[in-house]
Structures are given as C-alpha cells and as structure tokens.
Scaffold this motif. Sequence first.
Motif, PDB file in Angstrom:
ATOM      1  N   TRP A   1      -6.608   2.623   6.984  1.00 61.49           N
ATOM      2  CA  TRP A   1      -5.314   2.865   6.372  1.00 61.49           C
ATOM      3  C   TRP A   1      -5.019   1.815   5.309  1.00 61.49           C
ATOM      4  O   TRP A   1      -5.613   0.736   5.292  1.00 61.49           O
ATOM      5  N   SER A   2      -4.099   2.182   4.397  1.00 62.94           N
ATOM      6  CA  SER A   2      -3.736   1.266   3.317  1.00 62.94           C
ATOM      7  C   SER A   2      -2.242   1.403   3.028  1.00 62.94           C
ATOM      8  O   SER A   2      -1.603   2.363   3.444  1.00 62.94           O
ATOM      9  N   TRP A   3      -1.721   0.431   2.289  1.00 66.74           N
ATOM     10  CA  TRP A   3      -0.333   0.475   1.868  1.00 66.74           C
ATOM     11  C   TRP A   3      -0.249   0.140   0.381  1.00 66.74           C
ATOM     12  O   TRP A   3      -0.865  -0.816  -0.087  1.00 66.74           O
TER      13      TRP A   3
ATOM     14  N   GLU B   1       3.447   4.315  -0.542  1.00 67.63           N
ATOM     15  CA  GLU B   1       2.619   5.263   0.189  1.00 67.63           C
ATOM     16  C   GLU B   1       1.746   4.545   1.204  1.00 67.63           C
ATOM     17  O   GLU B   1       1.116   3.527   0.892  1.00 67.63           O
ATOM     18  N   CYS B   2       1.719   5.088   2.388  1.00 66.04           N
ATOM     19  CA  CYS B   2       0.780   4.666   3.421  1.00 66.04           C
ATOM     20  C   CYS B   2      -0.293   5.734   3.530  1.00 66.04           C
ATOM     21  O   CYS B   2       0.005   6.889   3.836  1.00 66.04           O
TER      22      CYS B   2
ATOM     23  N   ASN C   1      -6.652  -2.115   8.303  1.00 65.11           N
ATOM     24  CA  ASN C   1      -5.864  -2.030   7.079  1.00 65.11           C
ATOM     25  C   ASN C   1      -6.733  -2.509   5.916  1.00 65.11           C
ATOM     26  O   ASN C   1      -7.209  -3.650   5.913  1.00 65.11           O
TER      27      ASN C   1
ATOM     28  N   GLU D   1      -6.246   0.265  -0.914  1.00 63.94           N
ATOM     29  CA  GLU D   1      -6.325   1.680  -1.284  1.00 63.94           C
ATOM     30  C   GLU D   1      -7.608   1.992  -2.052  1.00 63.94           C
ATOM     31  O   GLU D   1      -8.212   3.065  -1.898  1.00 63.94           O
TER      32      GLU D   1
ATOM     33  N   ARG E   1      -1.069  11.067   3.485  1.00 59.24           N
ATOM     34  CA  ARG E   1      -0.343  10.194   2.552  1.00 59.24           C
ATOM     35  C   ARG E   1       1.143  10.228   2.898  1.00 59.24           C
ATOM     36  O   ARG E   1       1.874  11.132   2.506  1.00 59.24           O
TER      37      ARG E   1
ATOM     38  N   VAL F   1      -1.193   0.893  12.551  1.00 58.79           N
ATOM     39  CA  VAL F   1      -1.559   2.304  12.514  1.00 58.79           C
ATOM     40  C   VAL F   1      -2.653   2.520  13.545  1.00 58.79           C
ATOM     41  O   VAL F   1      -3.676   1.809  13.539  1.00 58.79           O
TER      42      VAL F   1
ATOM     43  N   ILE G   1       2.123   5.617  13.633  1.00 58.16           N
ATOM     44  CA  ILE G   1       2.482   4.595  12.649  1.00 58.16           C
ATOM     45  C   ILE G   1       3.724   3.886  13.151  1.00 58.16           C
ATOM     46  O   ILE G   1       4.747   4.522  13.406  1.00 58.16           O
TER      47      ILE G   1
ATOM     48  N   LYS H   1       6.313  -0.906   4.478  1.00 54.64           N
ATOM     49  CA  LYS H   1       4.944  -0.990   5.003  1.00 54.64           C
ATOM     50  C   LYS H   1       4.947  -0.957   6.527  1.00 54.64           C
ATOM     51  O   LYS H   1       5.750  -1.631   7.171  1.00 54.64           O
TER      52      LYS H   1
END
Length: 827
Positions: free
Chosen positions: A802-804, A810-811, A783, A786, A764, A774, A826, A770
């Motif tokens: 991965w998420s934003w 938070e990534c 992507n 979350e 995290r 990744v 990243i 953003k």
Amino acid sequence: MIRKVWLFITGLVLSSVTLVAGECISYTKNGNQVIFNGKDGSKLSLTINSSSVVKVWFDQSGKFIRNNESFAVVNENLEDIGKIDVNDEPSCYEIFTSKLRIRVNKNPMQLQIFDKWQKLVFSDFKDKGHMADAKAVKAFKVLRNDEQFFGLGEKTGPLNRRGRSYKMWNSDRPCYSVTEDPLAKSIPFFMSSYHYGIFLDNTYKTEFKFGTESDEYYSFEAPDGAFIYYFIFGKDYKDIQEQYIDLTGKPIMPPKWALGFAQSRGLYTKEAQALEVAAEFRKRRIPCDIIYQDIGWTQYLQDFEWRRGNYTDPKGMLKTLKEQGFKMIVSQDPVVSQANKKQWEEADKSGYFVKDIRNGKSYDMPWPWGGNCGVVDFTIPGVADWWGTYQQKPIDDGISGFWTDMGEPAWSNEEDTDRLNMKHHIGMHSEIHNVYGLTWDKMVKEQFEKRNPNRRIFQMTRSAYAGLQRYTFGWTNDSGNGNDVLEGWSQLENQVAVGVSAGLGGIPFWTTDISGYCGDITDYNAMGELYTRWMQFGVFCPLSRAHHEGDNAVEPWMFGDVVEKNSKAAIELKYQLFPYLYTYSRKAHDTGLPITRGLFMEYPNDAEAVKIDNQFIFGEEMLVAPVLKKGERVKRVYLPDGEWIDFNDKKTVYLGGQTVAYRAPLNTIPIFVKKGSVIPMMPVMQYIHEKKDYPLFIHIFPNYEDETAKFELYEDEGENLDYLKDVYSKTNFACTTFADSFSTTVEPEDKGFKQSEKRNIVLRYHLDKKPGTVSVDGNVTSNVDEKIILEKLEKDFASPEWSWNEVTKECWVKIPDKRKSVNISIK
C-alpha cells in the motif's frame, strides 16, 4: 326550412365523428382477456398481461382484425396472474390485480385504472375515451396539471414532452433543427410522472398531443390499423422501462471493442486513406478501435463489392488494420441500383423488390446516391438468404460489421406521398414504412449469426421502430448546422436530450456524430472549440464516433495541437472507464435501462433535476455536465440531493440540491461522482483490451459511517455470444465505513470465464488523511512509495502493498487478483 338545414348539418357532423363512449352493455371473458361490448357495436378488449401491464385494444367495428402481428412485442406472457374475475357493479365493471384496480364505467363507457391504494393513475377523458372519425382512431386521456411525460425515442426539444405534439414517421432529416419532427426512428412509447407508461403498438403515422389542444386532456391517435396500446404501471420510471423491455425484447450486447472510439467521414472510401488514418492514430497514441467506410466503398449499391480503383487489396488492408488493433465497419443501403445491372435484374426477376401498386412492377425509387434503385423487400422470405450471401462477402474479407443507413427508406418523408404507392409483401407502405428499417436490421442480424456462429454482431442503424434493440444499435442521425458549421452549438446542446431520449426508447447503445455531421469546415482553428466540446460530450455516449459529411476531415489532429491534446485526454478517459461502461452494458442487456440517463430518471422527486436537459447520469454513480455553449468557461451545474465529489480532482466535495458554478476551461469536462461510490477503471490502451492482463484500478469514495459503498464489476469474453448463456466473471467490491476504519471485501464469482490468470487490483481509496495501518486478510501490509507499486504493477502478482499520496489524498492498496475472497482493513 331552418330546421331542415340544422338537421342536415348535424347529420354531417355525426357521420364524420363517431363518439364511442356510448353505453357498455355486457362483457365476455376468455382466459386473461375481457371484452367489453358497446351498445353501438364497438368493443374494448383488456388483456391482463401481468399484475401491472394491460393490453388495451379498441375496435369500433368489434371485429379485432389486424394485418400483421406486432413487430415490436415479443412477450405478452409476462406473469401468471391466475384467474381473472370481473365484478359486475351497478355503474361499472371492475377487475382487480395485486397492483391495480381496473374499472370500466358503463354509461358512458370509460376506462379508468387505479393503483391498489385507490389512487387514480390513468383515465379516459370524460365521455370521449376512445373515438373514431374518417381520419383516425383517437384516445383522449385525463391530463393532470402537474403531469409530465418522457420518451418517444429520438426526438428533439426538451425531455419533458408536455405541451408539445409529435408524429411517428421515419424521416430523413439531415441537419435537423432543435425542434424538428419527425426524425428517423419511431418509438411510440412514453412514460408519465403518474407512474405509468403507454406503448402504442401501431406502425402507421401515429400522433401524440401532450396537452397542445387542452389543459384537461392529452391524446394519441392512429390513422389506420389496429388501435392497440399497452398500459404499464410501475413504482418509478426504471420499473416502467424494464417492463417495456420485457414486452419488446432485451437489447443485444455490443462486442467490447464497439465501446472504444471510432473515426469516420463521408468520403472515407479508400484503402490508402484508411491505412493512413489508422497509422496516424497509432503514431499519435490516440486510442481508436474502429475505422468506418461510408457509402462509396462499394462498386454499386448494394453489391458489397469493393470499389475498383479505391481498393486494390482489401483483404490485405483489413489484415493490416487487424494487426494494428483496428476493426472496420462498412455501410450498407437497402437498395439495388439500376446501374448495377446484374444484381438488379437478378432481384427484379425474383420479385425481391417492393412493388408499385399502380403497375405491379418494381418501384422506381430515386436515391440520394447511385441513381434510381429498387427497394429490397425484406419481408419476402426468400430475400434473407439472397441478401445474406451478398453481405457475407466483406465479412469473409475481414470487416467487423455494418451501419445500416437510410432505412426510412430515404426520401420517403411526409411530403414524399408518391412512396405511399409502394406495396410490400406484407402490406402497403403506409403500414410498413416505420418498420421497414426494422425488418432490414432483423434480417441482417439473423443472417450474420447464421453465417458467423457465436459471434456478436455490430450493427448501427439510422431508421427503425420499437423493438430495434433486439437487433441493432443506433446513432442520432445527421446533426449539426449545415448553413454554418460554426453555429452548431444549439444542435450540440440538444444532442444530449436526443441521446438521453434514445435510451428511453430502448436504445442503450447509441452515438452522436461527434463534430456534427453537417456543414463545410473551412476554418479548423475556428471550429476547434465546438469540436472539443462535442468530443467531450461524445466520449460519454456509449458508442463514440467522430463523423462529418463529404471530405470534411474530423480527426482530432486536424484542429491544432491544443484541440488534439484535449480530445486525446477525453478519449483516454473513455478507455479508462471501460470496466465501468461494460458493466452497465450488461445491465442494459438484462434490464433495458439506458446507460446515459436523464436526471429525472434517477431523481424523479427532485423538481429541479426533472427540468434538466443538458446533463445526464452516466450509469448510476456519475453525473456528467458537458459544456455546450460557445465561450463558456464556467458551467452552471445542478447537483441533486446528496454529496457530490469532483471526479477531476477526486477531492472537492459539493453539497447537492443546488446549482454550482464549476470552472471548465477547454481541457475540463465537469464530472461528479456520488459519495459512497465505487468506480472501476483500467489503464489507457490504444484499443480495447490491447493487453489482456491489465490491472484494475478500483476508485473508492467511502460512504458515511456504518454505510457501505458497493459495485459489482462484470466481465466476459467480449466478442462471442456466451453472455446469453451467462458465461461471465463478476467481482463484488464492498467498502464499509466505521468510526476508525474502512473494511473492504473483494468477492469474485467466475462462471466459466476469467479475464486474466495474472493481474493486480489496485484499490484507490480517496481519504482525508493517511492511514495508520493496512491489513490484507489479517496480515499487516508493507507501506511503499506509489512509484514502487506502479513499477511492479505488471510484474509482481504475489505481494500486497500500500501507498499514500499526500497531494492527491489517495491510499493505494495493491492486491493480486487470485480469484479468491480478500478482506482489506484500513485503520
């Protein structure tokens, strides 16, 4: 006539005070020991234990006799320092190590120690040095105008001991004030800001006076016994403390569940009550690992039999608790009640009690509970197996450990002089008093391990001496305000300093009594704020136990919905931080360094940080500043140099080197994390490792450009002794910041243990914006939202994602933990 009177008075003075800083006329050498001979027959022995540790033994008689070997020191051979040479100069003798220049001036005899750059570190004060009179042997040392002192274990008042005096005499002091001394533990070890520590290895009622008698010197003294102390030189406080632990032994690691939350009460002494409280914790989804049972759980002191009428099926009770994820800890006292005729007569006949020197019989000890008792003498070799057989009974029933209570033994404080008539197998009570609890805890641990092989002991003690970390954990005695429980705020605030100081005494695993032990609670709504703030501090004690006297209930739900909500959130945070806390528990075992540390230890050159008594560093990366004043909603927090990130929102950044005003309503604990830190966490569970395959959440607060944020996560089985064989798992996380990217490596190292065969790690990252892409091991990763990661967290152990989150900034990068090296980029 006048001349005769003057001579008579002078003679009296000289007979009562003998200055031993006379002339040093010669020396003898034996291996790494050098003995300097005084013209008056006194001798000063210096043993070079390492290049930075010197054992000093002054004996006015020159005989070097001691009644017992050290109870605390288990390792004097710290380093092979080779041949010791003594340079005989016209005015002094000198010994050199790679770190020290040790000088003994000849006339007057005076010990001085310099570092290798010729800077004076430690010195006898003028011609006093070491001296003896009819009352004590004393050492007087030069006091610099800017010198500060820290240590002596659990002591009240400010962390800096300068300008105060202290005694070592284990004392039962319920509801102690914020200045009361002595308390229940005696740890005669302190550290100076001039890069040295002193451990006075004497078990009698020693005293320390840090400039109370003069601005030019401080002193320490002992009324009897061998006058032995260890000088420890170090580059900083951590270095000094690690060497003290090398001398006195490594702390044992607690079982992993001991780091969860524990609930107790003075009258937790009933089967139905234990089951009811446990069920309520699970019903309300408040995490809890341990239910305590206090002194009244036994039929008699100390037969280890469940009290008839209070417990109908103790084995069934313990089985039910185990199925719900609870452990039970029960108290034990070091005595046998005379009402317990069978066991008392058995022990009395065998000679297992401490004797009364006046009549040779078992000492008749008034006890706070259960009437008069015999005090068990744990220094008698045959007592161990006898007591161990008794204490194994509840273990076989299913309990998980003990808290050894009232080991002073109770009601043996300074004013209780009749106790000095007690004779132990190895010495009179004046010598054994401070180590009585230690001899008990040692026996409890050894018997536990003998009868329960490869199982970690849980033992938490009130009274002990230096070296207790080898056998037990601690709690800070009966705190709180007994006159008015609602006025316990000053006691709460001082518990921060008392606990930090406990860590300096080699007790990394300790707890306060959350809520304060003392005082009747008659208005739970009025008590709610104090309880909440005590809880918010208490969850950052390595061990966390809520406890109160009598039948004053202090379960979180007793104080209303708001207090329960805020207490639950604090407890849940403790569980989330378990991977971080457990890693520092292993470091505490390896090094002896405390988990809760005074700011002075991490920032010794920050003049403002050194003054702080009501904040602490948790581990090394986190700073906790609990709210400790009634009605306070804005907390003034001092942040040392650097950048500090608000751990509550994980976004707001504060520049260090200043005091900030931090908004802290009742649901908020001021917590900060250093920029460039990595904090491992886990999901909330109802008890530690309720789920074996839990995901890891690795919070990354990236460092500055071209710098790396690191953390080495430690894991092991958590309940056996394999950690002593270095059977464990480590995972190294390292995130390096570049101009346009972050590069992270995850490097596992398994040595005979893996926490899980199938789990995910979620990195995290706390970023400003953003990322564009990744990649995991060179492959661009999908992507996703979350929510998708959360839904698949305990199902999909194959695909990285991965998420934003634009709100939290938070990534998240989810990677399966296949115990192989992974590289994440990243951009």
